[in-house]
Design an enzyme around this catalytic site. Structure first.
Site, PDB file in Angstrom:
ATOM      1  N   CYS A  27      39.197  48.872  46.796  1.00  0.00           N
ATOM      2  CA  CYS A  27      39.329  48.256  48.116  1.00  0.00           C
ATOM      3  C   CYS A  27      38.171  48.661  49.026  1.00  0.00           C
ATOM      4  CB  CYS A  27      40.661  48.666  48.755  1.00  0.00           C
ATOM      5  SG  CYS A  27      40.852  47.990  50.414  1.00  0.00           S
ATOM      6  N   PRO A  62      47.829  43.765  42.683  1.00  0.00           N
ATOM      7  CA  PRO A  62      48.311  44.286  43.971  1.00  0.00           C
ATOM      8  C   PRO A  62      47.603  43.559  45.103  1.00  0.00           C
ATOM      9  CG  PRO A  62      46.763  45.835  42.949  1.00  0.00           C
ATOM     10  CD  PRO A  62      46.955  44.715  41.978  1.00  0.00           C
TER      11      PRO A  62
HETATM   12  C1  FMN Z   1      45.432  39.230  50.378  1.00  0.00           C
HETATM   13  C2  FMN Z   1      44.862  40.183  49.356  1.00  0.00           C
HETATM   14  C3  FMN Z   1      45.183  41.521  49.414  1.00  0.00           C
HETATM   15  C4  FMN Z   1      44.684  42.420  48.459  1.00  0.00           C
HETATM   16  N1  FMN Z   1      45.104  43.729  48.480  1.00  0.00           N
HETATM   17  C5  FMN Z   1      44.754  44.567  47.456  1.00  0.00           C
HETATM   18  C6  FMN Z   1      45.310  45.864  47.328  1.00  0.00           C
HETATM   19  O1  FMN Z   1      46.183  46.296  48.096  1.00  0.00           O
HETATM   20  N2  FMN Z   1      44.880  46.644  46.292  1.00  0.00           N
HETATM   21  C7  FMN Z   1      43.958  46.201  45.387  1.00  0.00           C
HETATM   22  O2  FMN Z   1      43.629  46.934  44.444  1.00  0.00           O
HETATM   23  N3  FMN Z   1      43.424  44.975  45.487  1.00  0.00           N
HETATM   24  C8  FMN Z   1      43.819  44.153  46.475  1.00  0.00           C
HETATM   25  N4  FMN Z   1      43.329  42.868  46.514  1.00  0.00           N
HETATM   26  C9  FMN Z   1      42.394  42.424  45.463  1.00  0.00           C
HETATM   27  C10 FMN Z   1      43.165  41.829  44.271  1.00  0.00           C
HETATM   28  O3  FMN Z   1      44.018  42.776  43.687  1.00  0.00           O
HETATM   29  C11 FMN Z   1      42.185  41.311  43.206  1.00  0.00           C
HETATM   30  O4  FMN Z   1      41.418  42.383  42.753  1.00  0.00           O
HETATM   31  C12 FMN Z   1      41.241  40.233  43.767  1.00  0.00           C
HETATM   32  O5  FMN Z   1      41.938  39.296  44.556  1.00  0.00           O
HETATM   33  C13 FMN Z   1      40.505  39.514  42.628  1.00  0.00           C
HETATM   34  O6  FMN Z   1      41.430  38.887  41.752  1.00  0.00           O
HETATM   35  P1  FMN Z   1      41.704  37.282  41.854  1.00  0.00           P
HETATM   36  O7  FMN Z   1      40.383  36.618  41.829  1.00  0.00           O
HETATM   37  O8  FMN Z   1      42.560  36.986  40.651  1.00  0.00           O
HETATM   38  O9  FMN Z   1      42.421  37.059  43.149  1.00  0.00           O
HETATM   39  C14 FMN Z   1      43.817  41.959  47.463  1.00  0.00           C
HETATM   40  C15 FMN Z   1      43.488  40.595  47.408  1.00  0.00           C
HETATM   41  C16 FMN Z   1      44.009  39.711  48.332  1.00  0.00           C
HETATM   42  C17 FMN Z   1      43.672  38.239  48.228  1.00  0.00           C
END
Ligand code: FMN
Length: 337
Positions: free
Chosen positions: A99, A16
């Site tokens: 978050c 998400p």
């Molecule tokens: C632009 C953006 C918005 C995000 N919004 C949410 C969110 O609404 N809910 C959530 O649980 N995590 C949110 N995250 C965190 C991601 O879900 C994820 O946990 C985090 O980016 C780490 O994973 P990755 O390294 O694969 O990106 C967001 C991340 C990004 C980059």
């Protein structure tokens, strides 16, 4: 027993992401992989109960399986929202316990709930008591000065006792003061071993790892020890990776042989959405990273970025952007076969 009614789709999911995984993005991602589970942006219980519900929860039937992520900490409000979402056909309800933004802390939900495991358990129990679809939690390994060993154990026990169907762990701490949400995705160090230990201690619980997974090869390595992997930024910024999810992780053909075929398959959707008043850029902003290593990819991006924002921009803009790509012969026919 927890973990038994979760679809194998937990094997791979797209995270998400607020402002990113909106319904246009999800429709696009679904064209790239039939099997990944995809998540909405976080939507707060207040917004679902008092906001423009039809608009906030709208999704396309093609998106299934799609999970709704809720932000909140009032068990009754969460149960009501879960019920609404289940009625609308969402395949899973996920609670955000990760978050770190100020706005979310003021609302006493998100990552700060890591400090209130009993309340999180109550939230899960209330939702489980209301809906038949899986209820899952996405958390961190800890916050601030918490000991990740203890904090994650206590949270896991609480949600496990409440019947949670899967626990998705962003494998780093969140610092609630001093770091922005963006820094909180980069600065606290990743600790994959902590998530492996969690799984080893809870064989019956579906444990999904998130954070820093940059390729499907890395995802596959984690899958030797865990039930699933959730990919966020790499999936969004380099969506071409998703075209290999079905062949590499599920042993099934890719939905399309090439990224270009995926872009062309967006056309009917784009026509339909433009007709309904959506602006072209709201859709095409998600596909800018679709081409890697294809000659003309930069011209494709530049054309879309400058032309799709103009008032009245139509699907011909995407067609013109696609015509900037040279036919490099690169395709996935070998794994789509
Ligand atoms: C632009 C953006 C918005 C995000 N919004 C949410 C969110 O609404 N809910 C959530 O649980 N995590 C949110 N995250 C965190 C991601 O879900 C994820 O946990 C985090 O980016 C780490 O994973 P990755 O390294 O694969 O990106 C967001 C991340 C990004 C980059």
């Amino acid at each position: 027993m927890s973990g038994t009614c979760v679809t194998p789709a937990h094997r791979f999911s797209v995270a998400p992401m607020m402002e990113w995984t909106d319904r246009h993005c999800r429709f696009f991602h679904r064209l790239l992989t039939r099997r990944a589970l995809i998540y909405t942006e976080m939507i707060t219980t207040g917004a679902v109960l008092h906001g423009h519900r039809a608009r906030l929860l709208a999704y396309d039937a093609a998106e299934h399986p799609v999970a709704l992520q809720l932000g909140g900490s009032d068990p009754r409000a969460l149960a009501e929202c879960a019920h609404i979402a289940e009625d609308l056909g969402y395949d899973e309800i996920n609670l955000n316990v990760g978050c770190p933004s100020d706005r979310v802390q003021e609302g006493r939900f998100g990552a700060c709930l890591m400090a209130e495991p009993r309340l999180v358990g109550d939230c899960v129990a209330a939702m489980k008591g209301t809906v038949a679809v899986p209820v899952t939690v996405k958390c961190r390994i800890g916050i601030d000065q918490q000991d990740p060993e203890e904090a994650l154990n206590v949270l896991t026990s609480a949600v496990n006792d409440a019947g949670v169907d899967a626990l998705i762990v962003h494998a780093r701490k969140a610092w609630l003061e001093g770091l922005s949400p963006r820094e909180n995705r980069e600065i606290p160090p990743l600790d994959y071993d902590r998530v492996y230990r969690l799984k080893a201690a809870h064989r019956d619980l579906v444990v999904v790892l998130n954070g820093g997974v940059a390729s499907l090869e890395q995802a596959r390595a984690h899958l030797n020890r865990l039930d699933g992997v959730m990919m966020g930024r790499a999936a969004y910024q380099e969506p071409w990776r998703l075209l290999e999810v079905d062949p590499l992780l599920f042993g099934e053909p890719a939905p399309f042989a090439t990224p270009k075929a995926v872009a062309e398959a967006m056309m009917p959707y784009i026509e339909r959405e433009l007709e309904a008043g959506t602006r072209l850029h709201a859709i095409t902003r998600h596909i800018l990273g679709l081409f890697r290593g294809v000659p003309g990819a930069r011209a494709f991006r530049r054309h879309l970025a400058t032309e799709a924002v103009k008032p009245g921009a139509g699907s011909d803009v995407l067609a013109a952007a696609l015509s900037q790509l040279m036919d490099s012969g690169e395709n996935l026919a070998h794994i789509a076969a």
